[in-house]
Design a protein around this motif. Sequence first.
Motif, PDB file in Angstrom:
ATOM      1  N   ARG A   1       0.723  -1.357   0.137  1.00  0.00           N
ATOM      2  CA  ARG A   1      -0.073   0.067  -0.031  1.00  0.00           C
ATOM      3  C   ARG A   1       1.014   1.226  -0.075  1.00  0.00           C
ATOM      4  N   LEU A   2       0.831   1.985  -1.129  1.00  0.00           N
ATOM      5  CA  LEU A   2       1.607   3.406  -1.250  1.00  0.00           C
ATOM      6  C   LEU A   2       0.719   4.423  -0.437  1.00  0.00           C
ATOM      7  N   SER A   3      -0.367   4.370  -0.460  1.00  0.00           N
ATOM      8  CA  SER A   3      -0.930   5.369   0.481  1.00  0.00           C
ATOM      9  C   SER A   3      -2.215   4.508   1.030  1.00  0.00           C
ATOM     10  N   ASP A   4      -3.451   4.938   0.996  1.00  0.00           N
ATOM     11  CA  ASP A   4      -4.587   3.937   1.812  1.00  0.00           C
ATOM     12  C   ASP A   4      -4.990   2.990   0.767  1.00  0.00           C
ATOM     13  N   ASP A   5      -5.694   1.824   1.093  1.00  0.00           N
ATOM     14  CA  ASP A   5      -5.900   0.674   0.388  1.00  0.00           C
ATOM     15  C   ASP A   5      -6.807   1.132  -0.647  1.00  0.00           C
ATOM     16  N   PRO A   6      -6.442   0.923  -1.976  1.00  0.00           N
ATOM     17  CA  PRO A   6      -7.442   1.347  -2.913  1.00  0.00           C
ATOM     18  C   PRO A   6      -8.584   0.315  -3.212  1.00  0.00           C
ATOM     19  N   PHE A   7      -8.630  -0.734  -2.628  1.00  0.00           N
ATOM     20  CA  PHE A   7      -9.671  -1.603  -2.327  1.00  0.00           C
ATOM     21  C   PHE A   7     -10.626  -1.473  -1.025  1.00  0.00           C
ATOM     22  N   GLY A   8     -10.205  -0.954  -0.236  1.00  0.00           N
ATOM     23  CA  GLY A   8     -10.563  -0.859   1.181  1.00  0.00           C
ATOM     24  C   GLY A   8     -10.612  -2.190   1.938  1.00  0.00           C
ATOM     25  N   TYR A   9      -9.573  -2.917   1.630  1.00  0.00           N
ATOM     26  CA  TYR A   9      -9.337  -4.243   2.144  1.00  0.00           C
ATOM     27  C   TYR A   9      -9.248  -4.169   3.699  1.00  0.00           C
ATOM     28  N   ASN A  10      -8.549  -3.356   4.117  1.00  0.00           N
ATOM     29  CA  ASN A  10      -8.340  -3.143   5.491  1.00  0.00           C
ATOM     30  C   ASN A  10      -7.853  -4.154   6.419  1.00  0.00           C
ATOM     31  N   GLY A  11      -6.261  -4.385   5.963  1.00  0.00           N
ATOM     32  CA  GLY A  11      -5.661  -5.364   6.728  1.00  0.00           C
ATOM     33  C   GLY A  11      -5.095  -6.716   5.896  1.00  0.00           C
ATOM     34  N   LEU A  12      -5.154  -6.847   4.612  1.00  0.00           N
ATOM     35  CA  LEU A  12      -4.772  -7.779   3.916  1.00  0.00           C
ATOM     36  C   LEU A  12      -3.107  -7.726   4.155  1.00  0.00           C
ATOM     37  N   PRO A  13      -2.569  -8.914   4.376  1.00  0.00           N
ATOM     38  CA  PRO A  13      -0.969  -8.965   4.600  1.00  0.00           C
ATOM     39  C   PRO A  13      -0.300  -8.748   3.316  1.00  0.00           C
ATOM     40  N   GLY A  14       1.006  -8.230   3.577  1.00  0.00           N
ATOM     41  CA  GLY A  14       1.591  -7.924   2.463  1.00  0.00           C
ATOM     42  C   GLY A  14       2.155  -8.741   1.506  1.00  0.00           C
ATOM     43  N   ARG A  15       2.091 -10.103   2.057  1.00  0.00           N
ATOM     44  CA  ARG A  15       2.820 -11.075   1.215  1.00  0.00           C
ATOM     45  C   ARG A  15       1.630 -12.587   1.649  1.00  0.00           C
ATOM     46  N   MET A  16       1.180 -13.159   0.691  1.00  0.00           N
ATOM     47  CA  MET A  16       0.304 -14.114   0.832  1.00  0.00           C
ATOM     48  C   MET A  16       0.234 -15.245  -0.427  1.00  0.00           C
ATOM     49  N   SER A  17      -0.391 -16.311  -0.330  1.00  0.00           N
ATOM     50  CA  SER A  17      -0.417 -17.317  -1.444  1.00  0.00           C
ATOM     51  C   SER A  17      -1.830 -16.781  -2.237  1.00  0.00           C
ATOM     52  N   ALA A  18      -1.700 -17.522  -3.374  1.00  0.00           N
ATOM     53  CA  ALA A  18      -2.784 -17.161  -4.276  1.00  0.00           C
ATOM     54  C   ALA A  18      -4.110 -17.601  -3.490  1.00  0.00           C
ATOM     55  N   GLU A  19      -4.105 -18.592  -2.745  1.00  0.00           N
ATOM     56  CA  GLU A  19      -5.551 -19.329  -2.182  1.00  0.00           C
ATOM     57  C   GLU A  19      -5.524 -18.418  -0.892  1.00  0.00           C
ATOM     58  N   GLU A  20      -4.626 -17.835  -0.138  1.00  0.00           N
ATOM     59  CA  GLU A  20      -4.937 -16.930   0.957  1.00  0.00           C
ATOM     60  C   GLU A  20      -5.540 -15.588   0.242  1.00  0.00           C
ATOM     61  N   ALA A  21      -5.157 -15.098  -0.853  1.00  0.00           N
ATOM     62  CA  ALA A  21      -5.611 -13.846  -1.372  1.00  0.00           C
ATOM     63  C   ALA A  21      -7.054 -13.821  -1.681  1.00  0.00           C
ATOM     64  N   LEU A  22      -7.367 -15.127  -2.262  1.00  0.00           N
ATOM     65  CA  LEU A  22      -8.855 -15.586  -2.513  1.00  0.00           C
ATOM     66  C   LEU A  22      -9.546 -15.553  -1.250  1.00  0.00           C
ATOM     67  N   ASP A  23      -9.313 -16.312  -0.186  1.00  0.00           N
ATOM     68  CA  ASP A  23     -10.053 -16.450   0.881  1.00  0.00           C
ATOM     69  C   ASP A  23     -10.084 -15.190   1.666  1.00  0.00           C
ATOM     70  N   LEU A  24      -9.094 -14.312   1.775  1.00  0.00           N
ATOM     71  CA  LEU A  24      -9.224 -13.138   2.474  1.00  0.00           C
ATOM     72  C   LEU A  24     -10.144 -12.016   1.961  1.00  0.00           C
ATOM     73  N   SER A  25     -10.036 -11.982   0.446  1.00  0.00           N
ATOM     74  CA  SER A  25     -10.900 -11.008  -0.207  1.00  0.00           C
ATOM     75  C   SER A  25     -12.359 -11.465  -0.519  1.00  0.00           C
ATOM     76  N   PHE A  26     -12.709 -12.797  -0.501  1.00  0.00           N
ATOM     77  CA  PHE A  26     -13.925 -13.290  -1.224  1.00  0.00           C
ATOM     78  C   PHE A  26     -15.165 -12.620  -0.728  1.00  0.00           C
ATOM     79  N   ASP A  27     -15.230 -12.284   0.466  1.00  0.00           N
ATOM     80  CA  ASP A  27     -16.537 -11.742   1.341  1.00  0.00           C
ATOM     81  C   ASP A  27     -16.276 -10.066   1.171  1.00  0.00           C
ATOM     82  N   THR A  28     -15.305  -9.600   0.521  1.00  0.00           N
ATOM     83  CA  THR A  28     -15.145  -7.934   0.458  1.00  0.00           C
ATOM     84  C   THR A  28     -16.014  -7.632  -0.761  1.00  0.00           C
ATOM     85  N   ARG A  29     -15.883  -6.297  -1.082  1.00  0.00           N
ATOM     86  CA  ARG A  29     -16.531  -5.426  -2.269  1.00  0.00           C
ATOM     87  C   ARG A  29     -15.628  -6.111  -3.275  1.00  0.00           C
TER      88      ARG A  29
END
Length: 472
Positions: free
Chosen positions: A350-378
């Motif tokens: 994140r270079l400034s605030d989160d452009p997706f409003g994810y609020n707390g996604l880790p800086g490094r994650m597997s593809a499956e983690e990225a899917l699971d953590l964002s699935f219920d978001t906008r």
Amino acid sequence: MSGFKSCIFIMADGARADVFTELLRKGELPNISRHIVERGSFRIASSVFPSTTGPAYTPYIFGKFPGRCNFPGIRWFDRSIYPDKRKLHSFRRFRSYIGLETYFMNSDVSDDNTSLFEIFPRSGNILNELSRGVSLRYDKTRFSKLYYKVKGHFTDKSDEVDMVARRILLRELDVMHDFIFVVFLGIDTYSHINHPFHRKVLDSYARIDETIGLIAEKLGAEGRLDETLIVIVSDHGLTQTHSHFDSLEFMNGRGYKTFYYPNVFRHFTDADAACLISGNAMANIYVKSPDGWGRKSTFEELHGLAESFLERAEVDIVAGLDERGRARIKSERGEAAAWIDGEGFINYERLSDDPFGYNGLPGRMSAEEALDLSFDTRYPDALLQIIQLLEAPRTGDLVLSANPGYDLRAKHENPEHRSSHGALFREHMLVPVAMSAAVGKEHMRTVDIYPTILSLMGKPLPEGIDGADLSR
């Protein structure tokens, strides 16, 4: 061993996950519930960016994201070929899959991909353009599909087109196909000309359910139902559109000589930009770099243009490749960079605030983690989807994702689209998956269906595919 000897694959083009789920809950899809869901599973999956017909078929047919098939939209521009004076009459300078150019779709997808049709030589195909590997004998609408799509688009008779698809499918059940792919267009077409909850749209869901009842009756009488894998999916959802943004004139107003469809002759040789729109809620924007068309313009070079787009209420997200080759993503909420590292992990800075409003996604994650953590978001799975799209050589220097209620095309759309798709937000990205076999994961991508079908059918998985086998 699964015991499945054949597969019927139904593309309910444009079916929204929430609408499909609610119809199931209310008992309004009784045949799908009885013959597919109760025998197997129902899931919601994340589609791809752009979430539009054509590119969003590649996960199902090739097991790969559209960017990795060099298929970045239903319209695209090839910067490597466009300026070559020796190739002025090349059919690969630019493309629109609205009309006769649909017949180039199979050759346009990079040939280092293996289609389900090539794996199952005895394959049938109905009303689907992305049909590489289907024999002339079994591509039942190879020459008529354009007529049927035009009929549905301009005459408000997609119900008749769906009935044609049904009749051909039921007839083809007498042929021992290993795999048959059929598209039902009514949901998408009626959503575009009305809205996603219109009575004609809901009737189109019911028409597919009736088709499942007829399939089950026929196969059951022949003792073939239990050995037939039945899959119903969608490629994208849609949302109602109240306002159209003329992104073409927006570019022209900034002094660009902008290439666009349908008037490809306006700047046939002298364009310094291109605006090519998919689903009407996504756009590939190409800008000639200071060094010419030989390379992509970087996000830094196009910073002013990106900012100008984001000043518009219609534009939600702008992305492109920065000088380091990372996906640079910006919205009114913030700015970030995303990339896949050498170990296959998704990095998110994140270079400034989160452009997706994810609020707390880790800086490094597997593809499956990225899917699971964002699935219920906008924005489900938005990081990987932007990254994969920007990998394609034909993708624009900037890609735009529209805000709900808006699209990016104000001219040359007849009839007027009252609903649109193609964007990154969940109503466009989440799709239903009903399968007469159990799957073992709650959160899934549409790209997972390809390896799952192959596994259930006892076939080895090709190397280099993007999805995961979810059979159990």
